[in-house]
Design a protein around this motif. Sequence first.
Motif, short mmCIF file in Angstrom:
data_model
loop_
_atom_site.label_atom_id
_atom_site.label_comp_id
_atom_site.label_asym_id
_atom_site.label_seq_id
_atom_site.Cartn_x
_atom_site.Cartn_y
_atom_site.Cartn_z
N PRO A 146 -20.85 23.57 -34.97
CA PRO A 146 -19.99 23.88 -33.82
C PRO A 146 -19.81 22.68 -32.90
O PRO A 146 -20.75 21.90 -32.67
CB PRO A 146 -20.77 24.99 -33.11
N GLY A 147 -18.61 22.56 -32.37
CA GLY A 147 -18.33 21.50 -31.40
C GLY A 147 -18.71 20.13 -31.93
O GLY A 147 -18.28 19.73 -33.02
N HIS A 148 -19.53 19.41 -31.17
CA HIS A 148 -19.98 18.09 -31.59
C HIS A 148 -21.47 18.08 -31.92
O HIS A 148 -22.13 17.03 -31.87
CB HIS A 148 -19.67 17.06 -30.50
N GLU A 149 -22.02 19.24 -32.27
CA GLU A 149 -23.43 19.30 -32.65
C GLU A 149 -23.68 18.57 -33.96
O GLU A 149 -22.79 18.45 -34.80
CB GLU A 149 -23.87 20.76 -32.83
N ARG A 150 -24.90 18.07 -34.12
CA ARG A 150 -25.32 17.55 -35.42
C ARG A 150 -25.46 18.72 -36.38
O ARG A 150 -25.65 19.86 -35.97
CB ARG A 150 -26.68 16.82 -35.32
N LEU A 151 -25.36 18.43 -37.67
CA LEU A 151 -25.53 19.49 -38.66
C LEU A 151 -26.90 20.15 -38.51
O LEU A 151 -27.92 19.46 -38.44
CB LEU A 151 -25.37 18.93 -40.07
N PHE A 152 -26.90 21.47 -38.43
CA PHE A 152 -28.11 22.30 -38.32
C PHE A 152 -28.89 22.05 -37.03
O PHE A 152 -30.05 22.39 -36.93
CB PHE A 152 -29.01 22.11 -39.56
N GLN A 153 -28.22 21.46 -36.05
CA GLN A 153 -28.83 21.39 -34.72
C GLN A 153 -28.98 22.79 -34.16
O GLN A 153 -29.96 23.10 -33.47
CB GLN A 153 -27.95 20.54 -33.80
N GLY A 154 -28.03 23.64 -34.46
CA GLY A 154 -28.09 25.05 -34.10
C GLY A 154 -28.10 25.90 -35.36
O GLY A 154 -28.02 25.37 -36.48
N PRO A 155 -28.17 27.20 -35.23
CA PRO A 155 -28.33 28.07 -36.41
C PRO A 155 -27.03 28.46 -37.09
O PRO A 155 -27.06 29.20 -38.08
CB PRO A 155 -29.01 29.31 -35.81
#
Length: 341
Positions: free
Chosen positions: A16-25
């Motif tokens: 999502p958005g500019h998150e790193r991959l798998f930074q969130g679930p």
Amino acid sequence: MKYLSFGEIMLRLKSPGHERLFQGPTLEATFGGGEANVSVSLANYGLESQFMTILPDNPIARACIAELRKLGVDTSKIQFGKGRMGIYFLEAGANQRPSKVIYDREYSAISLAKPGSIDWEKAFRDVGWFHITGITPAISASAAELSMEAVKEAKKRGVTVSCDLNFRKNLWKYGKTAPEVMRELVKYVDVAIANEEDCQKSLGIEVNVDVKSGELDTDKYKALSDAVLNAYPNLKMIAITLRESRSADINGWAACLNDRENFYLSRKYEIQDIVDRVGGGDSFASGLIFGLNNYKSRQDALEFAVAASCLKHSIIGDFNRVTVDEVENLMGGDASGRVQR
């Protein structure tokens, strides 16, 4: 006239958005792929657009086909075969951190397909324009052979062939280099589309163009396009996109077109706050195909392609969801972004 694109479409999983991959679930699931992106844009522009590929017969592939149909693409020539659906993971960059793509497409249905698996007489029925890229020949030896068969069958039937060279260094792993394959395939192409790296890495043609400096010398692109046309007398023209990448968020964007008689240079757009640049080249290719078939002036065709691709940078996802009117408004100088009421 019907326009047919052929290649691999994949499941796209983006953080999502500019998150790193798998930074969130969570990951955002959509679909995309170079040739399918072209088909969607051509359908958006009101053309009879068809997409052909080979997919596994499962709910994911069926959902993909349904999405293409919803966007106006004729999917009747899609075949089912053994294998899986390819996946690519996308992490959107920001500022000085570049975007990152990770492929997971080995043993996909199209990579396992072999020459002879497609009825080309049926595939090219009523088709006047055929589009392919350098991505499909990169995924496997059999896919390269199938791509070669496709362009030969198209030319046998008098179909115009366009090819976006699309060099992907992370895909050429099955034993052959890009030039070994693409130099032969381009012999059957009428309209080539590329950036400077594609010319160098796919065809081995270099004219001392620095692909990483961020600043572009357009005189060198005249020399580069001349060199490609001289090497391939079958080519009617080549278009080269000119991207000045100042950061992941800020790009200068323009293109040139060489049709052997004239060298055309487009207006340059300064694109800031990029939303999603994946599919930008495909949106240019589809814009050029539309422009060449709908404008008398090749300058106008080029301007349409560049404006369409400029707008793509504002749209999330692989597909360029813009209309002809929106592109022509930008071509006409309306770049204010003001609310339209």
